[in-house]
Design a protein around this motif. Structure first.
Motif, mmCIF file in Angstrom:
data_model
loop_
_atom_site.group_PDB
_atom_site.id
_atom_site.type_symbol
_atom_site.label_atom_id
_atom_site.label_comp_id
_atom_site.label_asym_id
_atom_site.label_seq_id
_atom_site.Cartn_x
_atom_site.Cartn_y
_atom_site.Cartn_z
ATOM 1 N N LYS A 9 -20.673 15.424 -20.759
ATOM 2 C CA LYS A 9 -21.934 16.126 -20.541
ATOM 3 C C LYS A 9 -22.960 15.175 -19.943
ATOM 4 C CE LYS A 9 -21.235 18.837 -24.772
ATOM 5 N NZ LYS A 9 -21.830 19.178 -26.102
ATOM 6 N N SER A 10 -23.970 15.760 -19.299
ATOM 7 C CA SER A 10 -25.112 14.975 -18.862
ATOM 8 C C SER A 10 -26.092 14.874 -20.010
ATOM 9 C CB SER A 10 -25.805 15.647 -17.667
ATOM 10 O OG SER A 10 -27.051 15.020 -17.404
ATOM 11 N N ARG A 11 -26.660 13.705 -20.193
ATOM 12 C CA ARG A 11 -27.646 13.535 -21.259
ATOM 13 C C ARG A 11 -28.921 14.313 -20.970
ATOM 14 N NH1 ARG A 11 -31.369 9.192 -20.549
ATOM 15 N NH2 ARG A 11 -31.227 8.705 -22.754
ATOM 16 N N TYR A 12 -29.074 14.794 -19.723
ATOM 17 C CA TYR A 12 -30.258 15.553 -19.346
ATOM 18 C C TYR A 12 -30.082 17.062 -19.530
ATOM 19 C CZ TYR A 12 -31.377 11.069 -17.260
ATOM 20 O OH TYR A 12 -31.611 9.733 -17.072
ATOM 21 N N ASP A 13 -28.909 17.480 -19.951
ATOM 22 C CA ASP A 13 -28.650 18.903 -20.189
ATOM 23 C C ASP A 13 -29.385 19.337 -21.454
ATOM 24 O OD1 ASP A 13 -27.680 21.440 -20.654
ATOM 25 O OD2 ASP A 13 -25.571 20.914 -20.368
ATOM 26 N N VAL A 14 -30.357 20.223 -21.310
ATOM 27 C CA VAL A 14 -31.177 20.620 -22.466
ATOM 28 C C VAL A 14 -30.370 21.370 -23.514
ATOM 29 C CG1 VAL A 14 -33.318 20.660 -21.148
ATOM 30 C CG2 VAL A 14 -31.939 22.746 -21.308
ATOM 31 N N ASP A 15 -29.201 21.897 -23.138
ATOM 32 C CA ASP A 15 -28.359 22.591 -24.113
ATOM 33 C C ASP A 15 -27.809 21.639 -25.175
ATOM 34 O OD1 ASP A 15 -28.736 25.045 -22.917
ATOM 35 O OD2 ASP A 15 -26.907 24.946 -21.713
ATOM 36 N N ASN A 16 -27.917 20.342 -24.934
ATOM 37 C CA ASN A 16 -27.467 19.354 -25.924
ATOM 38 C C ASN A 16 -28.422 19.251 -27.112
ATOM 39 O OD1 ASN A 16 -25.314 18.515 -24.247
ATOM 40 N ND2 ASN A 16 -26.633 17.053 -23.184
ATOM 41 N N TYR A 17 -29.626 19.783 -26.964
ATOM 42 C CA TYR A 17 -30.684 19.486 -27.930
ATOM 43 C C TYR A 17 -31.294 20.746 -28.534
ATOM 44 C CZ TYR A 17 -30.163 15.327 -25.055
ATOM 45 O OH TYR A 17 -29.630 14.278 -24.357
ATOM 46 N N ASP A 18 -31.842 20.567 -29.731
ATOM 47 C CA ASP A 18 -32.588 21.642 -30.373
ATOM 48 C C ASP A 18 -34.037 21.667 -29.906
ATOM 49 O OD1 ASP A 18 -30.454 22.410 -32.348
ATOM 50 O OD2 ASP A 18 -30.762 20.334 -32.986
ATOM 51 N N LEU A 19 -34.545 20.503 -29.529
ATOM 52 C CA LEU A 19 -35.951 20.382 -29.163
ATOM 53 C C LEU A 19 -36.099 19.351 -28.059
ATOM 54 C CD1 LEU A 19 -38.894 21.202 -29.965
ATOM 55 C CD2 LEU A 19 -38.867 19.279 -31.569
ATOM 56 N N VAL A 20 -36.850 19.703 -27.016
ATOM 57 C CA VAL A 20 -37.131 18.785 -25.906
ATOM 58 C C VAL A 20 -38.643 18.641 -25.779
ATOM 59 C CG1 VAL A 20 -36.909 18.356 -23.429
ATOM 60 C CG2 VAL A 20 -35.026 19.457 -24.678
ATOM 61 N N LEU A 21 -39.125 17.389 -25.769
ATOM 62 C CA LEU A 21 -40.553 17.116 -25.656
ATOM 63 C C LEU A 21 -40.844 16.295 -24.408
ATOM 64 C CD1 LEU A 21 -41.498 16.119 -29.333
ATOM 65 C CD2 LEU A 21 -41.833 18.328 -28.217
ATOM 66 N N THR A 22 -41.864 16.708 -23.667
ATOM 67 C CA THR A 22 -42.367 15.929 -22.534
ATOM 68 C C THR A 22 -43.641 15.233 -22.970
ATOM 69 O OG1 THR A 22 -41.439 17.520 -20.957
ATOM 70 C CG2 THR A 22 -43.137 16.015 -20.133
ATOM 71 N N MET A 23 -43.672 13.922 -22.829
ATOM 72 C CA MET A 23 -44.696 13.108 -23.485
ATOM 73 C C MET A 23 -45.975 12.879 -22.675
ATOM 74 S SD MET A 23 -43.573 12.382 -26.491
ATOM 75 C CE MET A 23 -44.678 11.037 -26.962
ATOM 76 N N ASP A 24 -46.043 13.350 -21.448
ATOM 77 C CA ASP A 24 -47.174 13.005 -20.578
ATOM 78 C C ASP A 24 -48.537 13.293 -21.215
ATOM 79 O OD1 ASP A 24 -44.792 13.156 -18.950
ATOM 80 O OD2 ASP A 24 -46.106 13.024 -17.212
ATOM 81 N N ALA A 25 -48.662 14.410 -21.899
ATOM 82 C CA ALA A 25 -49.941 14.787 -22.487
ATOM 83 C C ALA A 25 -49.967 14.593 -23.996
ATOM 84 C CB ALA A 25 -50.262 16.244 -22.148
ATOM 85 N N LEU A 26 -48.962 13.906 -24.527
ATOM 86 C CA LEU A 26 -48.838 13.734 -25.975
ATOM 87 C C LEU A 26 -48.871 12.260 -26.357
ATOM 88 C CD1 LEU A 26 -45.851 16.165 -26.732
ATOM 89 C CD2 LEU A 26 -48.292 16.655 -27.029
ATOM 90 N N SER A 27 -49.482 11.965 -27.489
ATOM 91 C CA SER A 27 -49.323 10.643 -28.089
ATOM 92 C C SER A 27 -48.054 10.669 -28.936
ATOM 93 C CB SER A 27 -50.526 10.310 -28.972
ATOM 94 O OG SER A 27 -50.539 11.156 -30.127
ATOM 95 N N GLU A 28 -47.598 9.493 -29.350
ATOM 96 C CA GLU A 28 -46.426 9.451 -30.221
ATOM 97 C C GLU A 28 -46.699 10.200 -31.531
ATOM 98 O OE1 GLU A 28 -47.672 6.888 -28.639
ATOM 99 O OE2 GLU A 28 -46.068 5.808 -27.593
ATOM 100 N N GLU A 29 -47.919 10.083 -32.035
ATOM 101 C CA GLU A 29 -48.294 10.782 -33.268
ATOM 102 C C GLU A 29 -48.271 12.297 -33.068
ATOM 103 O OE1 GLU A 29 -49.699 6.664 -33.432
ATOM 104 O OE2 GLU A 29 -49.927 8.247 -31.936
ATOM 105 N N ASP A 30 -48.728 12.750 -31.881
ATOM 106 C CA ASP A 30 -48.672 14.180 -31.569
ATOM 107 C C ASP A 30 -47.232 14.681 -31.604
ATOM 108 O OD1 ASP A 30 -51.426 14.326 -31.126
ATOM 109 O OD2 ASP A 30 -51.219 13.959 -28.966
ATOM 110 N N ALA A 31 -46.354 13.910 -30.981
ATOM 111 C CA ALA A 31 -44.944 14.301 -30.919
ATOM 112 C C ALA A 31 -44.338 14.414 -32.310
ATOM 113 C CB ALA A 31 -44.155 13.297 -30.076
ATOM 114 N N VAL A 32 -44.668 13.463 -33.173
ATOM 115 C CA VAL A 32 -44.148 13.497 -34.545
ATOM 116 C C VAL A 32 -44.630 14.749 -35.268
ATOM 117 C CG1 VAL A 32 -44.252 12.376 -36.804
ATOM 118 C CG2 VAL A 32 -43.871 11.005 -34.753
#
Length: 211
Positions: free
Chosen positions: A175-198
């Motif tokens: 599989k490609s690691r970029y395939d979103v079907d591999n994951y339950d949750l995908v987060l894009t960090m551009d507008a998020l702090s690490e604390e926001d993501a948590v």
């Protein structure tokens, strides 16, 4: 995922996305251990080799040992004595890494960053898989700032790590690691702090665990 039972959270991340920090903070919030370099250290101890060799061999897109043997007539015993690192195959590294990850996940609740855990632990009964990504400008800025690199150096580092991780993932999972079907949750960090993501992850866990 039920946090009242033994669980594992796997975090795949792009270099420069802040995913490693997110994983560490998440583990702290959940009062569980966080693993990333610990797995590499286990590989190093098992094989008695350097981290550089481990990462180099993991980067190979396909098996190399059989091709190497075609070019060398020396018996394996001699090769092992003279060039011990040459006998460390990608398959062997993956096998040991898989054993280490399964042992960790079987013993305790934990957060594991990278290390192909999202498919190695695919059959874990209580698992959450997360992918943390960011735009290239965001990644470049973070890598430049964190590692003190020029933009050109940061771009090269990102490209090399992206390709190495993709090669390794495709080789063993298909599989490609970029395939979103591999994951339950995908987060894009551009507008998020690490604390926001948590906080988003914790909210997701809370909402899905009640169903």
């Amino acid at each position: 995922m039920d946090t009242k039972q033994k669980f594992v959270i796997t975090i795949n991340r792009e270099l420069g996305s802040g995913g490693r920090t997110v994983g560490r903070l998440l583990a702290q919030k959940l009062s569980v251990r966080y693993y990333d370099k610990a797995v590499i250290e286990g590989l190093m101890q098992h094989f008695g080799i350097s981290e550089k060799v481990v990462e180099k061999e993991k980067a190979r897109p396909k098996s190399w040992w059989s091709s190497f043997c075609d070019l060398i007539s020396s018996p394996p015993a001699i090769l092992k004595e003279d060039f011990p690192d040459l006998l460390v195959t990608t398959d062997a590294l993956f096998s040991v890494e898989s054993d280490i990850l399964r042992e960790i996940a079987g013993e305790e609740s934990c957060v594991i960053a990278g290390r192909s855990a999202f498919f190695i632990l695919d059959d874990h009964p209580n698992k959450l898989s997360i992918f943390i990504k960011a735009s290239m400008p965001h990644r470049l800025e973070r890598v430049m700032r964190k590692q003190g690199l020029s933009e050109e150096e940061a771009k090269k580092a990102i490209d090399e790590v992206d390709q190495r991780r993709e090669n390794y993932t495709k080789r063993f999972s298909g599989k490609s690691r970029y395939d979103v079907d591999n994951y339950d949750l995908v987060l894009t960090m551009d507008a998020l702090s690490e604390e926001d993501a948590v906080e988003i992850i914790l909210d997701y866990i809370e909402k899905t665990s009640t169903k």
